[in-house]
Scaffold this motif. Structure first.
Motif, short mmCIF file in Angstrom:
data_model
loop_
_atom_site.label_atom_id
_atom_site.label_comp_id
_atom_site.label_asym_id
_atom_site.label_seq_id
_atom_site.Cartn_x
_atom_site.Cartn_y
_atom_site.Cartn_z
N PRO A 45 11.30 -1.51 -6.19
CA PRO A 45 11.07 -0.39 -5.25
C PRO A 45 11.10 -0.84 -3.79
CG PRO A 45 9.51 -0.28 -7.07
CD PRO A 45 10.22 -1.60 -7.17
N VAL A 46 10.65 -2.06 -3.52
CA VAL A 46 10.65 -2.58 -2.16
C VAL A 46 12.08 -2.82 -1.69
CG1 VAL A 46 9.97 -4.53 -0.70
CG2 VAL A 46 8.35 -3.60 -2.35
N THR A 47 12.87 -3.47 -2.54
CA THR A 47 14.25 -3.76 -2.14
C THR A 47 15.09 -2.49 -2.02
OG1 THR A 47 14.90 -4.22 -4.43
CG2 THR A 47 14.25 -6.11 -3.08
N ASP A 48 14.84 -1.52 -2.92
CA ASP A 48 15.57 -0.25 -2.84
C ASP A 48 15.24 0.51 -1.55
OD1 ASP A 48 16.68 -0.83 -5.30
OD2 ASP A 48 15.46 0.62 -6.42
N ALA A 49 13.96 0.59 -1.22
CA ALA A 49 13.54 1.31 -0.01
C ALA A 49 14.02 0.59 1.24
CB ALA A 49 12.02 1.49 0.00
N ALA A 50 13.99 -0.74 1.23
CA ALA A 50 14.49 -1.49 2.39
C ALA A 50 15.98 -1.24 2.57
CB ALA A 50 14.21 -2.97 2.21
N GLY A 51 16.71 -1.16 1.46
CA GLY A 51 18.14 -0.85 1.54
C GLY A 51 18.38 0.53 2.12
N GLU A 52 17.53 1.47 1.75
CA GLU A 52 17.65 2.83 2.30
C GLU A 52 17.38 2.85 3.79
OE1 GLU A 52 18.75 6.67 2.32
OE2 GLU A 52 18.95 5.28 0.65
N ILE A 53 16.39 2.09 4.24
CA ILE A 53 16.12 2.00 5.68
C ILE A 53 17.34 1.41 6.38
CG2 ILE A 53 14.76 0.76 7.43
CD1 ILE A 53 12.31 1.23 5.62
N GLY A 54 17.94 0.40 5.79
CA GLY A 54 19.14 -0.19 6.37
C GLY A 54 20.26 0.83 6.50
N LYS A 55 20.43 1.69 5.48
CA LYS A 55 21.47 2.72 5.55
C LYS A 55 21.16 3.74 6.64
CE LYS A 55 22.42 2.64 0.60
NZ LYS A 55 22.28 3.42 -0.64
N ASP B 184 8.48 5.35 1.27
CA ASP B 184 8.81 4.72 -0.01
C ASP B 184 8.57 3.21 0.05
OD1 ASP B 184 9.56 7.20 -0.97
OD2 ASP B 184 11.73 6.82 -0.83
N LEU B 185 8.93 2.60 1.18
CA LEU B 185 8.73 1.16 1.31
C LEU B 185 7.24 0.83 1.38
CD1 LEU B 185 9.91 -1.62 1.45
CD2 LEU B 185 10.40 -1.28 3.86
N LYS B 186 6.47 1.65 2.08
CA LYS B 186 5.02 1.44 2.12
C LYS B 186 4.42 1.49 0.71
CE LYS B 186 4.05 3.19 6.75
NZ LYS B 186 3.45 4.30 7.55
N ALA B 187 4.86 2.47 -0.08
CA ALA B 187 4.36 2.61 -1.45
C ALA B 187 4.76 1.39 -2.29
CB ALA B 187 4.89 3.89 -2.08
N GLY B 188 5.99 0.93 -2.14
CA GLY B 188 6.44 -0.25 -2.87
C GLY B 188 5.66 -1.48 -2.50
N VAL B 189 5.41 -1.66 -1.22
CA VAL B 189 4.62 -2.81 -0.74
C VAL B 189 3.21 -2.74 -1.31
CG1 VAL B 189 3.54 -3.80 1.33
CG2 VAL B 189 5.98 -3.27 1.33
N ALA B 190 2.62 -1.56 -1.31
CA ALA B 190 1.26 -1.40 -1.85
C ALA B 190 1.22 -1.76 -3.33
CB ALA B 190 0.76 0.03 -1.62
N ASN B 191 2.25 -1.33 -4.08
CA ASN B 191 2.30 -1.64 -5.52
C ASN B 191 2.45 -3.14 -5.76
OD1 ASN B 191 2.02 1.03 -6.28
ND2 ASN B 191 4.22 1.38 -6.44
N VAL B 192 3.32 -3.79 -5.00
CA VAL B 192 3.51 -5.24 -5.16
C VAL B 192 2.23 -5.98 -4.80
CG1 VAL B 192 4.76 -7.27 -4.31
CG2 VAL B 192 6.02 -5.17 -4.84
N ARG B 193 1.61 -5.56 -3.70
CA ARG B 193 0.36 -6.20 -3.28
C ARG B 193 -0.71 -6.06 -4.37
NH1 ARG B 193 -0.80 -7.83 1.73
NH2 ARG B 193 0.68 -6.41 2.71
#
Length: 129
Positions: free
Chosen positions: A115-125, A92-101
C-alpha cells in the motif's frame, strides 16, 4: 488630455493584469515544482523503506526512520496542496505508513509495504507535470 489619461489608465490596467496573471502562473509553477520535489523525496524514502524491510535485519530502526521521513514529506505536501487527487494519494500513503508502522511495532520484521509503494506511485503520477 482626456484621451491621454484614458490611454494611461488602460495601459496601467493592462500592466497590472499582466503582472497578476504572471504572478499566478509562477505560483502554480512553484507549487508544481514543490510537488515534484516532494514526490521525489517520498520515492527516496519509500526506497529506503523497501531496502530496510527486504534486508529483514534485526535493526528495524532503519524502517522506522524511513517511515518518519515519509511522514515528514507527507506533512509538507499535505500542507501545500488543494488538489483532490493528490490529497487522496497523500491520505492513502498516510494510511499505508500507519499500517506498516503498526506491523513493525507488533514485531513483524517483514511487513507488507505494497500500500505504501502503490500510494507513493500515485503521488508520483499526480505530481508529474
Amino acid at each position: 488630455m482626456a484621451s491621454r489619461r484614458h490611454q494611461r489608465l488602460a495601459l496601467a490596467t493592462a500592466a497590472a493584469l499582466l503582472t497578476l496573471t504572471t504572478a499566478a502562473g509562477c505560483a502554480g509553477l512553484d507549487k508544481a515544482l514543490d510537488c515534484v520535489r516532494t514526490a521525489d523525496a517520498i520515492a527516496t524514502s519509500v526506497g529506503n523503506l523497501q531496502r530496510a524491510v527486504s534486508s529483514a535485519s534485526e535493526d528495524i530502526t532503519q524502517a522506522s526512520e524511513a517511515l518518519d521521513e515519509i511522514d515528514r514529506e507527507l506533512k509538507n505536501l499535505g500542507d501545500t496542496t488543494d488538489d483532490a487527487d493528490l490529497s487522496k494519494a497523500v491520505d492513502d500513503l498516510k494510511a499505508g505508513v500507519a499500517n506498516v508502522r503498526e506491523s513493525i511495532e507488533k514485531g513483524d520484521a517483514t511487513p507488507d509495504i505494497t500500500p505504501v509503494t502503490d500510494a507513493a506511485g500515485e503521488i508520483g503520477k499526480v505530481c508529474t507535470p
